[in-house]
Design a protein around this motif. Structure first.
Motif, PDB file in Angstrom:
ATOM      1  N   ARG A  11       7.900  -1.313  -4.412  1.00  0.00           N
ATOM      2  CA  ARG A  11       6.609  -1.412  -4.000  1.00  0.00           C
ATOM      3  C   ARG A  11       5.668  -0.778  -4.818  1.00  0.00           C
ATOM      4  O   ARG A  11       5.681   0.394  -5.306  1.00  0.00           O
ATOM      5  CB  ARG A  11       6.652  -0.610  -2.653  1.00  0.00           C
ATOM      6  N   GLU A  13       1.491   0.060  -4.562  1.00  0.00           N
ATOM      7  CA  GLU A  13       0.400   0.142  -3.385  1.00  0.00           C
ATOM      8  C   GLU A  13       1.042  -0.502  -2.156  1.00  0.00           C
ATOM      9  O   GLU A  13       2.108  -0.112  -1.664  1.00  0.00           O
ATOM     10  CB  GLU A  13      -0.758  -0.686  -3.838  1.00  0.00           C
ATOM     11  N   ASP A  14       0.677  -1.546  -1.600  1.00  0.00           N
ATOM     12  CA  ASP A  14       0.937  -1.841  -0.277  1.00  0.00           C
ATOM     13  C   ASP A  14       1.785  -3.157  -0.519  1.00  0.00           C
ATOM     14  O   ASP A  14       1.844  -4.396   0.377  1.00  0.00           O
ATOM     15  CB  ASP A  14      -0.209  -2.145   0.662  1.00  0.00           C
ATOM     16  N   THR A  15       2.208  -3.773  -1.742  1.00  0.00           N
ATOM     17  CA  THR A  15       2.791  -4.859  -2.469  1.00  0.00           C
ATOM     18  C   THR A  15       4.257  -4.835  -2.423  1.00  0.00           C
ATOM     19  O   THR A  15       4.515  -3.704  -3.433  1.00  0.00           O
ATOM     20  CB  THR A  15       1.803  -5.784  -3.177  1.00  0.00           C
ATOM     21  N   GLU A  16       5.058  -5.722  -2.157  1.00  0.00           N
ATOM     22  CA  GLU A  16       6.486  -5.595  -2.612  1.00  0.00           C
ATOM     23  C   GLU A  16       6.642  -6.617  -3.702  1.00  0.00           C
ATOM     24  O   GLU A  16       6.061  -7.666  -3.784  1.00  0.00           O
ATOM     25  CB  GLU A  16       7.423  -5.866  -1.403  1.00  0.00           C
ATOM     26  N   LEU A 105      -4.480  -5.424  -6.660  1.00  0.00           N
ATOM     27  CA  LEU A 105      -4.058  -4.662  -6.010  1.00  0.00           C
ATOM     28  C   LEU A 105      -5.144  -3.718  -5.626  1.00  0.00           C
ATOM     29  O   LEU A 105      -5.794  -3.148  -6.676  1.00  0.00           O
ATOM     30  CB  LEU A 105      -2.738  -4.049  -6.072  1.00  0.00           C
ATOM     31  N   LYS A 106      -5.406  -2.843  -4.703  1.00  0.00           N
ATOM     32  CA  LYS A 106      -6.329  -1.941  -4.207  1.00  0.00           C
ATOM     33  C   LYS A 106      -5.336  -0.856  -4.083  1.00  0.00           C
ATOM     34  O   LYS A 106      -4.494  -0.635  -3.290  1.00  0.00           O
ATOM     35  CB  LYS A 106      -6.979  -2.234  -3.183  1.00  0.00           C
ATOM     36  N   LEU A 108      -3.883   2.716  -2.762  1.00  0.00           N
ATOM     37  CA  LEU A 108      -3.858   3.206  -1.086  1.00  0.00           C
ATOM     38  C   LEU A 108      -4.844   4.389  -1.222  1.00  0.00           C
ATOM     39  O   LEU A 108      -4.996   5.265  -2.345  1.00  0.00           O
ATOM     40  CB  LEU A 108      -2.560   3.684  -0.849  1.00  0.00           C
ATOM     41  N   ARG A 109      -5.264   4.935  -0.297  1.00  0.00           N
ATOM     42  CA  ARG A 109      -6.363   5.864  -0.054  1.00  0.00           C
ATOM     43  C   ARG A 109      -5.226   7.376  -0.464  1.00  0.00           C
ATOM     44  O   ARG A 109      -4.055   7.215  -0.165  1.00  0.00           O
ATOM     45  CB  ARG A 109      -6.302   5.998   1.491  1.00  0.00           C
TER      46      ARG A 109
END
Length: 138
Positions: A11, A13-16, A105-106, A108-109
């Motif tokens: 993973r 960020e929020d992408t696998e 990709l952004k 993560l906070r």
């Protein structure tokens, strides 16, 4: 020695991503891929492409990849501990900035300062309880 592919789903960020590192018969890295994860069937297809038609050992910590590889001829999967397949995580970390740019990709906070402080505080207490902070051989 046979070819070896070490693979896992990692993973960023929020992408696998499907991450695979291929070692040739000489034991050196021959190829590697990092591609967005599109399902286990597609992942096994990518591993077959990477194997190039040769019988290849596949090491993974993912039970699902192991299961899917068992159904395919030419791939000899083995379930391994995550420390044995750490190459995939290292590759993902090495190319992290490139993955962010290429796949837009952004990040993560980030956790709040209070949460970060509490995590450090509780980890230090845990180390003290486990005895890492004391020298008993005095």
């Amino acid at each position: 020695m046979k070819q070896l592919i070490i693979t896992n789903i990692e993973r960023a960020e929020d992408t696998e991503f499907l991450v695979a590192v291929k070692y040739g018969k000489d034991g050196f890295i021959a190829d590697e891929i990092i591609t967005p994860f599109e399902g286990y069937e597609r992942a096994v297809d990518k591993l077959l492409e990477l194997a190039g038609g040769d019988t290849t050992d596949v090491w993974t910590a993912s039970g699902r990849i192991f299961k899917e590889c068992l159904m395919i001829g030419g791939l000899a999967p083995q379930i391994k501990h995550s420390s044995d397949v750490k190459d995939t995580k290292e590759r993902c970390e090495r190319y992290y900035d490139i993955l962010l740019d290429v796949h837009e990709l952004k990040p993560l906070r980030k956790p709040s300062k209070m949460r970060a402080f509490l995590v450090r505080f509780f980890r230090s207490i845990t180390k003290l309880i486990e005895g890492e902070g004391f020298d008993y051989e005095v």
